[in-house]
Write an enzyme that holds these catalytic residues in place. Structure first.
Site, PDB file in Angstrom:
ATOM      1  N   ALA A 156     -30.404 -30.050  -5.433  1.00 47.05           N
ATOM      2  CA  ALA A 156     -29.840 -29.661  -6.723  1.00 47.05           C
ATOM      3  C   ALA A 156     -30.099 -28.174  -6.948  1.00 47.05           C
ATOM      4  O   ALA A 156     -30.957 -27.562  -6.299  1.00 47.05           O
ATOM      5  CB  ALA A 156     -30.457 -30.481  -7.848  1.00 47.05           C
ATOM      6  N   GLY A 199     -31.051 -33.914  -4.121  1.00 53.12           N
ATOM      7  CA  GLY A 199     -29.780 -34.403  -4.646  1.00 53.12           C
ATOM      8  C   GLY A 199     -28.729 -34.588  -3.570  1.00 53.12           C
ATOM      9  O   GLY A 199     -27.842 -35.439  -3.700  1.00 53.12           O
ATOM     10  N   GLU A 202     -29.373 -37.921  -2.094  1.00 53.00           N
ATOM     11  CA  GLU A 202     -28.955 -38.920  -3.088  1.00 53.00           C
ATOM     12  C   GLU A 202     -27.443 -39.054  -3.134  1.00 53.00           C
ATOM     13  O   GLU A 202     -26.903 -40.171  -3.243  1.00 53.00           O
ATOM     14  CB  GLU A 202     -29.508 -38.527  -4.463  1.00 53.00           C
ATOM     15  CG  GLU A 202     -31.021 -38.663  -4.561  1.00 53.00           C
ATOM     16  CD  GLU A 202     -31.582 -38.102  -5.859  1.00 53.00           C
ATOM     17  OE1 GLU A 202     -32.345 -38.807  -6.531  1.00 53.00           O
ATOM     18  OE2 GLU A 202     -31.260 -36.938  -6.192  1.00 53.00           O
ATOM     19  N   GLU A 222     -38.524 -33.571  -3.846  1.00 52.77           N
ATOM     20  CA  GLU A 222     -38.741 -33.224  -5.263  1.00 52.77           C
ATOM     21  C   GLU A 222     -40.219 -33.119  -5.620  1.00 52.77           C
ATOM     22  O   GLU A 222     -40.595 -32.354  -6.525  1.00 52.77           O
ATOM     23  CB  GLU A 222     -38.053 -34.258  -6.168  1.00 52.77           C
ATOM     24  CG  GLU A 222     -36.532 -34.192  -6.174  1.00 52.77           C
ATOM     25  CD  GLU A 222     -35.889 -35.005  -5.064  1.00 52.77           C
ATOM     26  OE1 GLU A 222     -34.658 -35.192  -5.106  1.00 52.77           O
ATOM     27  OE2 GLU A 222     -36.621 -35.483  -4.151  1.00 52.77           O
TER      28      GLU A 222
END
Length: 348
Positions: A156, A199, A202, A222
């Site tokens: 992200a 992300g 994911e 993360e």
């Protein structure tokens, strides 16, 4: 707006797939209607003193103009497709087109090369818009999502979320719309080259099938930023690879390569970097050749295995199986098999 992301810098490799324009169509607006189509030149043939003749000509012009505008208004049904497949105008952070011999595979390429395709909010909104358009397109039977050779998505956009507060995240349900990929009815294939971290991992796991390039790397780092996965990483990763490996990746921030990802069940196939996207599109073409209606039922049944008990899942599967007998495609498929010919599905 997305903010620049430091990893990769100016040396990040640009995507190697350029948009194709052969599917572009657009509607004319009123300003683009040529005067000759309206018969404007015939005004010069009418004497100014002949008011009756002028009235006839004006009536003729009005009818022609009305007809042209009526035809142009008939175009909105194809307008989303026209915008969708012109990989430029509508989108800033992704490239979108149709691929395959029959143009029946939707193709979305993340396109933030300088940021290693870091996922910002605007990029994910554009992905959602492209998915919506492909969902509505009756010609598309499967969708491929990919990045560049260097990175599927390196995570992200940290700069974008760095200063967010709890109140903003909780009150605005931050990242909620990122889940759109997992709710698409049509099968979605992730073609992962390079980094799929945070992300990015994911996003890949939201897809139904993951193909990996030989140099792909997966991870949920993360924890190294003082937070945890927020778009399904702890849930989908655990279901895909089991508790022990999921715990190791989430708690250490370590990465696994494509071979380990395949061995653990995270990806289904590995290809050389330059063959990955073509092979993913081929898979999409195979899926698109089947009944789109029945494919959606099959996808629903498989996904239910992650949500329901075995007994409940079997019950849902049986109901969906029975439902296929209400479709023309089931009848066509079985008839074609008996008659030893190729089935011609009509998606109904």
């Amino acid at each position: 707006m997305c903010t620049p992301h430091p990893p990769g810098g100016a040396n990040a490799s640009p995507p190697n797939i350029s948009p194709h324009g052969k599917h572009q169509r657009r509607r004319l607006n009123r300003k683009e209607l040529p005067a000759c189509d309206l018969g404007a030149s015939s005004l010069t043939a009418v004497p100014s003193s002949s008011s009756s003749s002028l009235s006839v000509v004006m009536a003729f012009l009005c009818r022609n103009a009305a007809l042209l505008l009526k035809n142009s208004r008939a175009a909105p049904a194809v307008l989303p497709a026209a915008r969708l497949y012109s990989s430029g105008g509508q989108y800033e952070y992704i490239l979108v087109e149709k691929r395959g011999e029959k143009s029946n595979v939707g193709f979305i390429q993340l396109n933030r090369p300088k940021a290693l395709n870091a996922l910002c909010d605007d990029l994910m909104k554009e992905v959602g818009q492209a998915l919506d358009a492909f969902e509505a397109d009756g010609d598309v039977g499967a969708i491929v999502i990919t990045g560049s050779d260097r990175a599927f998505a390196a995570g992200a956009d940290i700069k974008e979320m760095q200063n967010r507060t709890f109140q903003e995240c909780y009150g605005g349900n931050f990242l909620a719309h990122w889940n759109r990929v997992s709710t698409v009815k049509k099968p979605v294939i992730a073609a992962v080259n390079g980094f799929a971290l945070g992300g990015g991992c994911e996003l890949a796991m939201m897809c139904d099938i993951i193909y990996a390039g030989e140099k792909a790397q997966f991870g949920q780092p993360e924890i190294l930023l003082g937070t945890i996965p927020g778009s399904g990483g702890t849930q989908r990763l655990t279901r895909a690879v089991g508790k022990s490996l999921a715990m190791e990746l989430v708690l250490t921030g370590d990465k696994i390569n494509a071979q380990d990802a395949k061995q653990s069940g995270l990806v289904s196939k590995i290809y050389p970097v330059d063959q990955l996207v073509p092979e993913a599109v081929k898979c999409g073409e195979k899926i698109a050749a089947n009944s789109k209606l029945v494919s959606a039922m099959a996808k629903e049944a498989v996904n239910a295995a992650f949500e329901l008990t075995l007994a409940e899942g079997n019950r849902l599967e049986k109901r969906l199986f029975h439902a296929t007998f209400a479709t023309d495609d089931r009848k066509e498929g079985m008839t074609a098999f008996v008659e030893k010919r190729k089935a011609s599905f009509q998606d109904n």
